[in-house]
Write an enzyme that holds these catalytic residues in place. Structure first.
Site, PDB file in Angstrom:
ATOM      1  N   THR A 183       0.830  -1.223   0.000  1.00  0.00           N
ATOM      2  CA  THR A 183       0.000   0.000   0.000  1.00  0.00           C
ATOM      3  C   THR A 183       0.860   1.268   0.000  1.00  0.00           C
ATOM      4  OG1 THR A 183      -0.248   0.113   2.427  1.00  0.00           O
ATOM      5  CG2 THR A 183      -1.897  -1.162   1.217  1.00  0.00           C
ATOM      6  N   VAL A 225      -3.327   5.024  -0.628  1.00  0.00           N
ATOM      7  CA  VAL A 225      -4.705   4.513  -0.706  1.00  0.00           C
ATOM      8  C   VAL A 225      -4.779   3.105  -0.085  1.00  0.00           C
ATOM      9  CG1 VAL A 225      -5.335   5.986  -2.642  1.00  0.00           C
ATOM     10  CG2 VAL A 225      -4.380   3.748  -3.117  1.00  0.00           C
ATOM     11  N   HIS A 226      -4.347   3.037   1.193  1.00  0.00           N
ATOM     12  CA  HIS A 226      -4.265   1.735   1.876  1.00  0.00           C
ATOM     13  C   HIS A 226      -5.494   0.860   1.627  1.00  0.00           C
ATOM     14  CE1 HIS A 226      -0.837   2.942   4.389  1.00  0.00           C
ATOM     15  NE2 HIS A 226      -1.495   4.000   4.799  1.00  0.00           N
ATOM     16  N   ASP A 227      -6.648   1.381   2.072  1.00  0.00           N
ATOM     17  CA  ASP A 227      -7.836   0.520   2.138  1.00  0.00           C
ATOM     18  C   ASP A 227      -8.391   0.193   0.748  1.00  0.00           C
ATOM     19  OD1 ASP A 227      -7.468   0.623   4.832  1.00  0.00           O
ATOM     20  OD2 ASP A 227      -9.169   1.948   5.253  1.00  0.00           O
TER      21      ASP A 227
END
Ligand code: BDR
Ligand code: CA
Length: 318
Positions: free
Chosen positions: A195, A240-242
């Site tokens: 991520t 934009v981890h999630d």
């Protein structure tokens, strides 16, 4: 069509991920379960209801637990410097929103919905793993009824983001994560290894808002504060981890996986560290023996992931 339940702590990057799930044509969002993490449980639930209202999401919101699976674990403060005091970038989310949560607690909602769709549900969990662990504790059989579990969490071959050892979602409830990784359902961990390389610039988000109208325009407003924080670590953009976990559901070919049992360190200086024993390696007897082989993302085609997020968020309703 992928039937998804989204377990989330909105949360700025959670908001982007929710819009992705809502707008992707191959995803059917069956429910949103909330968890504490980026803010207190009352705040993340209010935020989920707010985004549901603003983006006309039909899926119900079920409120999760407000504390770790081991209630004796000391509380770690909220990351208001990343997500704002309101959890959504200090945009001034109204205190009260229309709509109310499902009467069931999140773990019960998870159990009921998994049992209603045996073999079909993908759980996408992008906060603490507490609701999932609680559901497993109450009804261990659900592990055999879930299609897959895709989590945003962990730091396997890279440093953590809350301590040198641990990523925030895991560090926030390590005992819960260890239960989730150890269950007999297939888990894919989309962690900081991939991520942190996946950054959407402020200007790309602004261009999406231009094309996609009110929904991404709200997302861009929510994200400004988060970008001010992450912009210090990466070039004027948001990690934009999630959303990476959500993209995995529809485009797993954009990721490289490594397989093997995963344990979470619970306590001590490495509290919350995630460690995988690759299936390709053998060791003397260890704490990884007998656990299911899970998947860790070790590689990502970030440009393609960002392009898919761009395309999906730019879609206008109707
Ligand atoms: C994770 O922690 C939360 O702050 C983010 O929403 C993301 O899920 C990144 O470590
Ligand atoms: Ca999150």
């Amino acid at each position: 069509m992928h039937k998804v339940i989204f377990d989330t702590d909105p949360g700025v990057d959670d908001a982007m991920a929710l819009l992705f799930l809502h707008q992707h044509p191959e995803i059917e969002l069956l429910g949103i379960t909330t968890i504490f993490g980026n803010a207190a449980i009352e705040t993340t639930t209010r935020n989920a209801l707010y985004l549901k209202q603003e983006w006309q999401i039909s899926a119900p919101v079920a409120q999760g637990i407000g504390e770790t699976i081991d209630p004796a674990r000391p509380h770690v403060g909220w990351p208001t410097f990343i997500h704002g005091d309101d959890g959504l970038g200090n945009i001034g989310v109204p205190q009260t929103v229309t709509g109310s949560p499902d009467p069931r607690p999140a773990h019960r909602f998870l159990i009921d919905t998994i049992r209603a769709h045996p073999g079909e549900i993908t759980l996408v969990a992008v906060g603490r793993m507490t609701n999932l662990a609680r559901a497993l504790n109450d009804d261990p059989q659900i592990a055999t009824l879930v299609k897959q579990v895709v989590i945003m969490g962990g730091a396997f071959d890279v440093p953590g983001n809350i301590t040198p050892a641990a990523e925030a979602n895991i560090h926030g409830d390590p005992e819960a994560a260890d239960i989730v990784f150890g269950a007999a359902w297939p888990v894919v961990a989309v962690g900081l290894d991939v991520t942190m390389q996946t950054v959407m610039s402020r200007s790309q988000l602004a261009a999406i808002a231009e094309r996609g109208g009110e929904r991404p325009a709200l997302l861009a407003r929510i994200s400004d504060f988060y970008i001010d924080f992450y912009g210090r670590l990466v070039e004027d953009g948001m990690v934009v981890h999630d959303s990476c976990a959500c993209v995995y559901v529809v485009a797993p070919e954009l990721f490289t996986l490594r397989h093997g049992a995963i344990r979470t360190v619970c306590g001590g200086i490495a509290d919350g560290q995630t460690i995988q024993k690759p299936d390709s390696r053998s060791f003397p007897p260890s704490a990884w023996d007998g656990l299911p082989s899970q998947s860790v993302c070790t590689g990502i085609d970030s440009a393609a992931v960002l392009a898919l997020i761009d395309e999906t968020l730019s879609r206008r309703p109707g």
